[in-house]
Design a protein around this motif. Structure first.
Motif, mmCIF file in Angstrom:
data_model
loop_
_atom_site.group_PDB
_atom_site.id
_atom_site.type_symbol
_atom_site.label_atom_id
_atom_site.label_comp_id
_atom_site.label_asym_id
_atom_site.label_seq_id
_atom_site.Cartn_x
_atom_site.Cartn_y
_atom_site.Cartn_z
ATOM 1 N N PRO A 169 6.789 72.080 -13.335
ATOM 2 C CA PRO A 169 6.548 71.603 -14.144
ATOM 3 C C PRO A 169 6.420 72.020 -15.591
ATOM 4 O O PRO A 169 7.696 72.197 -15.670
ATOM 5 C CB PRO A 169 5.084 73.043 -14.677
ATOM 6 N N LYS A 170 5.623 71.245 -16.560
ATOM 7 C CA LYS A 170 6.771 70.705 -17.746
ATOM 8 C C LYS A 170 7.745 70.411 -18.324
ATOM 9 O O LYS A 170 7.430 68.674 -18.865
ATOM 10 C CB LYS A 170 6.979 72.063 -19.065
ATOM 11 N N MET A 171 9.434 69.675 -17.707
ATOM 12 C CA MET A 171 10.046 69.609 -17.649
ATOM 13 C C MET A 171 10.753 69.603 -16.114
ATOM 14 O O MET A 171 10.928 70.704 -16.030
ATOM 15 C CB MET A 171 11.626 70.234 -18.787
ATOM 16 N N ASP A 172 11.308 68.504 -15.204
ATOM 17 C CA ASP A 172 11.257 68.439 -14.560
ATOM 18 C C ASP A 172 13.236 68.823 -14.182
ATOM 19 O O ASP A 172 13.484 68.982 -15.205
ATOM 20 C CB ASP A 172 11.448 67.162 -13.754
ATOM 21 N N GLY A 173 13.382 68.982 -13.584
ATOM 22 C CA GLY A 173 15.352 69.731 -13.238
ATOM 23 C C GLY A 173 16.056 68.305 -13.137
ATOM 24 O O GLY A 173 17.226 68.821 -13.995
ATOM 25 N N LEU A 174 15.554 67.029 -12.937
ATOM 26 C CA LEU A 174 16.503 66.134 -13.103
ATOM 27 C C LEU A 174 16.785 66.166 -15.089
ATOM 28 O O LEU A 174 17.779 64.835 -15.686
ATOM 29 C CB LEU A 174 16.161 64.621 -12.854
ATOM 30 N N THR A 175 15.298 65.751 -15.270
ATOM 31 C CA THR A 175 15.341 65.791 -17.181
ATOM 32 C C THR A 175 15.830 66.922 -17.712
ATOM 33 O O THR A 175 17.327 67.154 -18.860
ATOM 34 C CB THR A 175 13.981 65.923 -17.756
#
Lengths: 388, 111
Positions: A64-70
């Motif tokens: 959630p909130k910010m994924d790993g790729l980002t």
């Protein structure tokens, strides 16, 4: 408790923290790894800002909130000097590919195989250590180049650029510095009664300390030359002052001669330097007799013997440093004094500047593509050639 | 530049090869420093395989002699090729450090 590497694990699954600490307990106890945890990309970035000593980020993709790729894409903006490893679903090549493109170093798949994870972590950290070492050597190299630039400026700044050029007495000198090595210098000193002091010297070693040693050596020679008429005494005094507090055992070879155009005499002493050549008007030449002195800066209370030669009109004195005679060709042969003598064989030296240039040209031709490993210096003095 | 050492009691023989110039002077210095132990009374530098010694190389040799001298140990040099013997002669360093024709002569001089 201290540790060698700090690893940030980013995953929204609450179980992973407990599992990781349990499976990695040996490495944690041994002080190899310290783990910190975040549950999404935003938390991870905050932690990275707070804890700049994090070495590696191990991140899940779907959060959630910010994924790993980002997150992977954002890490270099916060901490450019760390590595990341992505945790992906088995066979999810599309996301793995994206993560790698954004700068991930490696990936592991779910369910996590901890043996594989340990191997991946250690491989990634090894790469990081090598990368940091490379950065360090690059910085060191830059510092060194900077220092050598300073040294080279000092060296250039002490060399005279104007020389006596009058009927009966013409002098020319030139120094071609080797890349990164600065040790040679020369000086032409105007003394009382029209006499001229000529010094040529080669300082051991390179860099700023050697350049400063060169600087003080040059100043001492000048001071002693103006105060004393005897070349041997000049070298004695310079040696005495240089050897005090010279723990680094730097030394300088110095040839110092006093030329008196009126009496046609060249009076000299030698502190471990190559003996200059005297080229006669018929092109024949000989080395000035050695005086057996030791290089300056090492041993106290040395005496330096003087010798005197009487010059004939048209005689050319060629003073040089070992950068001339120890220039190498592609077959590792040295230029040597014989080749230097051949430069002048059969010619009548009439132009002090041309004679000087011919030495450099002969050395350059001989060396071919072999890089110049030492400074090349040559001072030429032409006595009474044009009716003087 | 290559260097190998051999210890016989309080005598250390160091053989160097290649060029001793400003590029590897520090490497040469480090190699010597790590090879020499406090119990060595005599160091013989066998420079038979050395093809060139620059002033930076000479400085390392002098520094080594100085360090050894401070604890009453000594440095001998042997087996110099002609051009290198000349370098020692011109600089006057043959008057500071004993130079011998070969290893046997250097050994014999220790007594």
């Amino acid at each position: 408790m201290s540790w060698k590497y700090k690893i940030l694990v980013v995953d929204d699954e609450p179980d992973l923290e407990r599992l990781m600490l349990q499976r990695m307990r040996r490495d944690i106890r041994a002080g190899l790894y310290k783990f910190v945890f975040a549950h999404n990309g935003v938390e991870a970035l905050d932690l990275l800002k707070e804890q700049p000593d994090i070495d590696l980020v191990l991140s899940d993709i779907n959060m959630p909130k910010m994924d790993g790729l980002t997150l992977i894409g954002q890490i270099p903006k916060v901490q450019p000097d760390i590595r990341s490893v992505i945790i992906s679903a088995y066979g999810d090549m599309k996301n793995i590919r994206t993560a790698m493109n954004r700068g991930a170093f490696d990936f592991v798949t779910k369910p996590i195989d901890f043996d594989d994870l340990k191997l991946t972590i250690s491989r990634t950290l090894q790469h990081l250590v090598e990368w940091r070492d490379a950065l360090k050597s690059r910085d060191k190299l830059a510092a060194l180049q900077n220092e050598l630039g300073v040294a080279s400026k000092i060296q250039q700044s002490i060399l005279p650029t104007r020389f006596p050029d009058r009927p009966g007495c013409r002098i020319f000198a030139n120094m071609k510095p080797a890349r990164n090595v600065g040790g040679d210098f020369f000086d032409v000193i105007h003394l009382a009664d029209g006499r001229i002091g000529i010094a040529i010297a080669d300082v051991s070693d390179k860099g700023v300390p050697a350049a400063l040693f060169m600087m003080s050596c040059r100043t001492l020679i000048k001071g002693a030359a103006i105060g004393k008429t005897d070349p041997g005494e000049v070298l004695h005094e310079v040696n005495q002052l240089l050897q005090e507090d010279n723990d680094a055992a730097m030394f300088v070879t110095v040839f110092y001669g006093v030329y008196d155009p009126d009496s046609q005499r060249f009076h000299y002493a030698n502190g471990g330097h190559n003996s200059p050549l005297v080229v006669h008007a018929d092109g024949s030449s000989a080395e000035l007799p050695l005086t057996g002195g030791i290089a300056l800066g090492l041993i106290p209370d040395l005496d330096y013997e003087n010798k005197t030669v009487t010059l004939s009109p048209g005689d050319l004195i060629v003073l040089y440093t070992d950068g001339v005679t120890e220039a190498f060709d592609e077959q590792e042969n040295q230029f040597g004094t014989q080749r230097l003598q051949e430069v002048f064989a059969g010619t009548k030296p009439t132009d002090v500047q041309a004679a000087n240039r011919s030495v450099f040209e002969a050395v350059e031709k001989f060396a071919g593509d072999t890089p110049q490993s030492d400074d090349i210096t040559c001072v030429t003095l032409l006595h009474g050639s044009d009716g003087g | 530049m290559e260097i190998s050492t051999e210890r016989e009691g309080s005598l250390l023989v160091a053989r160097a090869g290649g060029r001793l110039d400003s590029i590897n002077a520090r490497e040469f210095d480090d190699a010597l420093k790590s090879a020499i132990s406090e119990s060595d009374q005599v160091l013989i530098m066998d420079l038979e395989k050395v093809s060139y010694v620059s002033s930076a190389g000479l400085r390392v040799i002098l520094l080594t002699a100085k360090t050894l001298q401070q604890r009453s140990a000594k440095l001998l040099i042997c087996s110099l090729a002609e051009p290198i013997r000349e370098v020692f002669e011109i600089s006057g360093f043959d008057k500071i450090i004993p130079i011998h024709a070969d290893l046997a002569a250097a050994r014999a001089s220790i007594g």
